[in-house]
Enzyme design. Structure first.
Site, PDB file in Angstrom:
ATOM      1  N   ARG A  11      18.810 -15.323   1.780  1.00  0.00           N
ATOM      2  CA  ARG A  11      17.406 -14.572   2.123  1.00  0.00           C
ATOM      3  C   ARG A  11      16.406 -15.654   2.012  1.00  0.00           C
ATOM      4  O   ARG A  11      16.253 -16.417   1.405  1.00  0.00           O
ATOM      5  CB  ARG A  11      17.296 -13.467   1.188  1.00  0.00           C
ATOM      6  CG  ARG A  11      18.190 -12.328   1.356  1.00  0.00           C
ATOM      7  CD  ARG A  11      18.239 -11.481   2.676  1.00  0.00           C
ATOM      8  NE  ARG A  11      19.152 -10.412   2.514  1.00  0.00           N
ATOM      9  CZ  ARG A  11      20.416 -10.355   2.807  1.00  0.00           C
ATOM     10  NH1 ARG A  11      21.141 -11.684   3.234  1.00  0.00           N
ATOM     11  NH2 ARG A  11      21.375  -9.284   2.806  1.00  0.00           N
ATOM     12  N   PHE A  43      17.616  -9.340 -10.908  1.00  0.00           N
ATOM     13  CA  PHE A  43      17.968 -10.414 -11.298  1.00  0.00           C
ATOM     14  C   PHE A  43      16.757 -10.632 -12.668  1.00  0.00           C
ATOM     15  O   PHE A  43      17.457 -10.828 -13.660  1.00  0.00           O
ATOM     16  CB  PHE A  43      17.987 -11.522 -10.351  1.00  0.00           C
ATOM     17  CG  PHE A  43      19.083 -11.651  -9.488  1.00  0.00           C
ATOM     18  CD1 PHE A  43      19.955 -10.699  -9.444  1.00  0.00           C
ATOM     19  CD2 PHE A  43      19.150 -13.039  -8.693  1.00  0.00           C
ATOM     20  CE1 PHE A  43      21.190 -11.282  -8.556  1.00  0.00           C
ATOM     21  CE2 PHE A  43      20.192 -12.970  -7.746  1.00  0.00           C
ATOM     22  CZ  PHE A  43      21.382 -12.129  -7.979  1.00  0.00           C
ATOM     23  N   TYR A  72      18.467   3.271   7.914  1.00  0.00           N
ATOM     24  CA  TYR A  72      17.231   2.393   7.487  1.00  0.00           C
ATOM     25  C   TYR A  72      16.993   1.710   8.911  1.00  0.00           C
ATOM     26  O   TYR A  72      15.858   1.661   9.633  1.00  0.00           O
ATOM     27  CB  TYR A  72      17.260   1.598   6.591  1.00  0.00           C
ATOM     28  CG  TYR A  72      16.025   0.725   6.208  1.00  0.00           C
ATOM     29  CD1 TYR A  72      15.131   1.335   5.630  1.00  0.00           C
ATOM     30  CD2 TYR A  72      16.055  -0.474   6.661  1.00  0.00           C
ATOM     31  CE1 TYR A  72      14.127   0.567   5.403  1.00  0.00           C
ATOM     32  CE2 TYR A  72      14.926  -1.400   6.108  1.00  0.00           C
ATOM     33  CZ  TYR A  72      14.088  -0.745   5.373  1.00  0.00           C
ATOM     34  OH  TYR A  72      12.889  -1.598   5.184  1.00  0.00           O
TER      35      TYR A  72
HETATM   36  P1  NAD Z   1       8.932   0.950  -1.786  1.00  0.00           P
HETATM   37  O1  NAD Z   1      10.124   1.906  -1.715  1.00  0.00           O
HETATM   38  O2  NAD Z   1       8.409   0.500  -2.998  1.00  0.00           O
HETATM   39  O3  NAD Z   1       7.646   2.094  -1.022  1.00  0.00           O
HETATM   40  C1  NAD Z   1       7.837   2.760  -0.141  1.00  0.00           C
HETATM   41  C2  NAD Z   1       6.824   4.244  -0.411  1.00  0.00           C
HETATM   42  O4  NAD Z   1       6.777   5.183   0.735  1.00  0.00           O
HETATM   43  C3  NAD Z   1       7.230   4.816  -1.901  1.00  0.00           C
HETATM   44  O5  NAD Z   1       5.848   4.971  -2.385  1.00  0.00           O
HETATM   45  C4  NAD Z   1       7.603   6.128  -1.368  1.00  0.00           C
HETATM   46  O6  NAD Z   1       7.510   7.036  -2.391  1.00  0.00           O
HETATM   47  C5  NAD Z   1       7.113   6.420  -0.154  1.00  0.00           C
HETATM   48  N1  NAD Z   1       7.735   7.410   0.889  1.00  0.00           N
HETATM   49  C6  NAD Z   1       9.045   7.332   0.892  1.00  0.00           C
HETATM   50  N2  NAD Z   1       9.414   8.362   1.829  1.00  0.00           N
HETATM   51  C7  NAD Z   1       8.348   8.917   2.013  1.00  0.00           C
HETATM   52  C8  NAD Z   1       7.963  10.303   2.895  1.00  0.00           C
HETATM   53  N3  NAD Z   1       8.821  10.845   3.559  1.00  0.00           N
HETATM   54  N4  NAD Z   1       6.593  10.688   2.829  1.00  0.00           N
HETATM   55  C9  NAD Z   1       5.613   9.788   2.088  1.00  0.00           C
HETATM   56  N5  NAD Z   1       5.791   8.740   1.440  1.00  0.00           N
HETATM   57  C10 NAD Z   1       7.158   8.343   1.431  1.00  0.00           C
HETATM   58  O7  NAD Z   1       9.001  -0.012  -0.382  1.00  0.00           O
HETATM   59  P2  NAD Z   1       8.082  -1.253  -0.198  1.00  0.00           P
HETATM   60  O8  NAD Z   1       8.838  -2.474  -0.377  1.00  0.00           O
HETATM   61  O9  NAD Z   1       6.944  -1.055  -0.672  1.00  0.00           O
HETATM   62  O10 NAD Z   1       8.014  -1.072   1.446  1.00  0.00           O
HETATM   63  C11 NAD Z   1       7.059  -0.532   2.202  1.00  0.00           C
HETATM   64  C12 NAD Z   1       7.462  -0.468   3.667  1.00  0.00           C
HETATM   65  O11 NAD Z   1       7.506  -1.640   3.858  1.00  0.00           O
HETATM   66  C13 NAD Z   1       8.699   0.293   3.901  1.00  0.00           C
HETATM   67  O12 NAD Z   1       8.223   0.871   5.041  1.00  0.00           O
HETATM   68  C14 NAD Z   1       9.523  -0.766   4.294  1.00  0.00           C
HETATM   69  O13 NAD Z   1      10.490  -0.460   5.007  1.00  0.00           O
HETATM   70  C15 NAD Z   1       8.833  -1.978   4.706  1.00  0.00           C
HETATM   71  N6  NAD Z   1       9.411  -3.207   4.253  1.00  0.00           N
HETATM   72  C16 NAD Z   1       9.588  -3.832   3.179  1.00  0.00           C
HETATM   73  C17 NAD Z   1       9.935  -4.956   3.072  1.00  0.00           C
HETATM   74  C18 NAD Z   1      10.118  -5.545   1.603  1.00  0.00           C
HETATM   75  O14 NAD Z   1      10.722  -6.576   1.363  1.00  0.00           O
HETATM   76  N7  NAD Z   1       9.413  -5.187   0.472  1.00  0.00           N
HETATM   77  C19 NAD Z   1      10.735  -5.623   3.799  1.00  0.00           C
HETATM   78  C20 NAD Z   1      10.918  -4.961   5.250  1.00  0.00           C
HETATM   79  C21 NAD Z   1      10.039  -3.751   5.481  1.00  0.00           C
HETATM   80  N1  UDP Z   2      22.125  -8.617  -4.180  1.00  0.00           N
HETATM   81  C1  UDP Z   2      22.918  -9.126  -5.154  1.00  0.00           C
HETATM   82  N2  UDP Z   2      22.616  -8.515  -6.590  1.00  0.00           N
HETATM   83  C2  UDP Z   2      21.982  -7.500  -6.498  1.00  0.00           C
HETATM   84  C3  UDP Z   2      21.339  -6.876  -5.548  1.00  0.00           C
HETATM   85  C4  UDP Z   2      21.506  -7.506  -4.249  1.00  0.00           C
HETATM   86  O1  UDP Z   2      23.575 -10.273  -5.226  1.00  0.00           O
HETATM   87  O2  UDP Z   2      22.120  -7.299  -7.897  1.00  0.00           O
HETATM   88  C5  UDP Z   2      22.217  -9.321  -2.862  1.00  0.00           C
HETATM   89  C6  UDP Z   2      22.446  -8.140  -1.786  1.00  0.00           C
HETATM   90  O3  UDP Z   2      23.989  -8.269  -1.529  1.00  0.00           O
HETATM   91  C7  UDP Z   2      21.988  -9.070  -0.532  1.00  0.00           C
HETATM   92  C8  UDP Z   2      20.761  -9.748  -1.257  1.00  0.00           C
HETATM   93  O4  UDP Z   2      21.023  -9.824  -2.528  1.00  0.00           O
HETATM   94  O5  UDP Z   2      22.799 -10.080   0.102  1.00  0.00           O
HETATM   95  C9  UDP Z   2      19.637  -9.250  -1.022  1.00  0.00           C
HETATM   96  O6  UDP Z   2      19.546  -7.742  -1.304  1.00  0.00           O
HETATM   97  P1  UDP Z   2      18.222  -6.854  -1.294  1.00  0.00           P
HETATM   98  O7  UDP Z   2      18.900  -5.300  -1.645  1.00  0.00           O
HETATM   99  O8  UDP Z   2      17.146  -7.320  -2.161  1.00  0.00           O
HETATM  100  O9  UDP Z   2      17.786  -6.726   0.124  1.00  0.00           O
HETATM  101  P2  UDP Z   2      18.345  -6.783   1.617  1.00  0.00           P
HETATM  102  O10 UDP Z   2      19.679  -7.066   1.630  1.00  0.00           O
HETATM  103  O11 UDP Z   2      17.894  -5.326   2.471  1.00  0.00           O
HETATM  104  O12 UDP Z   2      17.462  -7.866   2.264  1.00  0.00           O
END
Ligand code: NAD
Ligand code: UDP
Ligand code: UDP
Length: 312
Positions: A211, A191, A145
């Site tokens: 976070r 959670f 990722y």
């Molecule tokens: P999510 O998993 O809910 O959404 C991702 C979407 O992309 C899903 O609908 C999935 O089916 C689709 N997808 C995955 N692979 C694909 C492919 N090869 N072709 C077409 N569609 C595909 O996640 P999200 O939280 O909505 O995240 C959306 C974007 O924002 C992602 O790129 C993620 O990396 C980025 N992002 C999200 C967060 C967050 O906290 N939510 C933080 C940082 C970055």
């Molecule tokens: N985490 C946790 N319990 C869970 C899921 C996640 O304690 O059931 C912790 C995880 O180890 C991380 C933080 O929560 O330190 C945020 O995790 P998340 O997967 O939401 O996002 P990211 O690590 O990508 O920021």
């Protein structure tokens, strides 16, 4: 003016909110998704809208459409899901970016990349400004990722330099809210679902890691402001700088759900970042981005969503 806008990953958590908001603003929206982690439920209310179009498609394959703007969100975002098929995760970020940039180049569309705070890895600088270059393992379980997203940023800037593509790069920090899947696996949905079901709340490690959580509506504001801001590419951090430990989060969720759930401590996953907080000075200055929904208010909205969702 009505714009035609492509949103990849449009059936996911963030994508579904973006589809809805851009339609409400009077645009035409094409949503592309392969439904790996997204689902139709998230966009079902949009399907009757004649200005909304859904295409089942994997962004690792070429796509030919004609649009004014592209938001490239396709990519699983939860560690559980992006580690399920790590090779596909890297392909989605890298080949997906190449295809969408190739498309943007051909049709002269503006294109925004959903990048991530994960590009900073397990940061030694706190809070993280955009000029911090990060501490990412190239070989660990999160690398598919993190490195995929880092390479996508490189591709965006090279398409700009080499082909003059109009790019925007948002580094999104942990965002939460309605339309997260109950099995998404990220901490807030875990959670809340555990608390509502009266199950044990799973804290990874000692729960001292931090976070900073942004409510989805604030984040969507930031993405649209970035797309509309002329002569500004980013990368720009988007998130809410209020920082919490996972223990504090668990206690808040228990309090707001009135749950009897107990805390259980599980092994900390490898390479789990110890701390994370966005420095949003640049977003404040360039985009007037100021998140307004703080954790308690956002959690209440999200808890209400999961209460309904778990009923059905
Ligand atoms: P999510 O998993 O809910 O959404 C991702 C979407 O992309 C899903 O609908 C999935 O089916 C689709 N997808 C995955 N692979 C694909 C492919 N090869 N072709 C077409 N569609 C595909 O996640 P999200 O939280 O909505 O995240 C959306 C974007 O924002 C992602 O790129 C993620 O990396 C980025 N992002 C999200 C967060 C967050 O906290 N939510 C933080 C940082 C970055
Ligand atoms: N985490 C946790 N319990 C869970 C899921 C996640 O304690 O059931 C912790 C995880 O180890 C991380 C933080 O929560 O330190 C945020 O995790 P998340 O997967 O939401 O996002 P990211 O690590 O990508 O920021
Ligand atoms: N591409 C696409 N849709 C388009 C134009 C291009 O999916 O409308 C894909 C195409 O398959 C190519 C990639 O984008 O592999 C990169 O395109 P670019 O023109 O930059 O490179 P090239 O075609 O020379 O490989």
């Amino acid at each position: 003016m009505k714009k035609r806008i492509l949103i990849t990953g449009g059936a996911g958590f963030l994508g579904s909110h973006l589809c809805k908001r851009l339609l409400e603003q009077g645009n035409e929206v094409i949503c592309v998704d392969n439904f790996f982690t997204g689902n139709k439920q998230n966009i079902i209310e949009l399907l009757d809208n004649p200005y909304f179009e859904l295409i089942r498609h994997d962004v690792t394959f070429p796509l030919y459409v004609e649009v004014d703007e592209i938001y490239n969100l396709a990519c699983p975002a939860s560690p559980v899901h992006y580690q399920f098929d790590p090779v596909q995760t890297t392909k989605t970020s890298v080949i997906g970016a190449i295809n969408m940039l190739g498309l943007a180049k051909r049709i002269k569309a503006k294109i925004l990349q959903a990048s991530t705070s994960e590009i900073y890895g397990d940061p030694e600088v706190h809070p993280q400004p955009e000029n911090y270059k990060g501490a990412v393992s190239t070989i660990g379980p999160r690398a598919c990722y993190d490195e995929g997203k880092r390479c996508a940023e490189t591709l965006f800037f090279d398409y700009k330099r080499q082909h003059d593509v109009n790019i925007k790069v948002a580094r999104i920090f942990n965002t939460y809210g309605p339309n997260m899947h109950p099995d998404d696996g990220r901490v807030i949905s875990n959670f809340i679902v555990q608390a509502l079901k009266g199950e044990d709340i799973t804290i990874f490690g000692q729960g001292n890691q931090t976070r900073s959580f942004c409510y989805v509506d604030d984040l969507i504001d930031g993405l649209i402001k970035l797309m509309n801001k002329e002569n500004f590419t980013g990368p720009v951090n988007l998130g809410n700088p209020y920082e919490f430990t996972m223990l504090q989060l668990a206690q808040k969720v228990i309090e707001l759900t009135n749950s009897n759930s107990q805390l259980v401590f599980k092994e900390l996953p490898q390479d789990d970042p110890k701390q994370r907080q966005p420095d949003i000075t640049l977003a404040q200055k360039e985009l007037n981005f100021n998140p307004t929904i703080q954790l308690e208010e956002g959690l209440i909205k999200t808890i209400n969503y999961f209460k309904n969702r778990l009923k059905g």
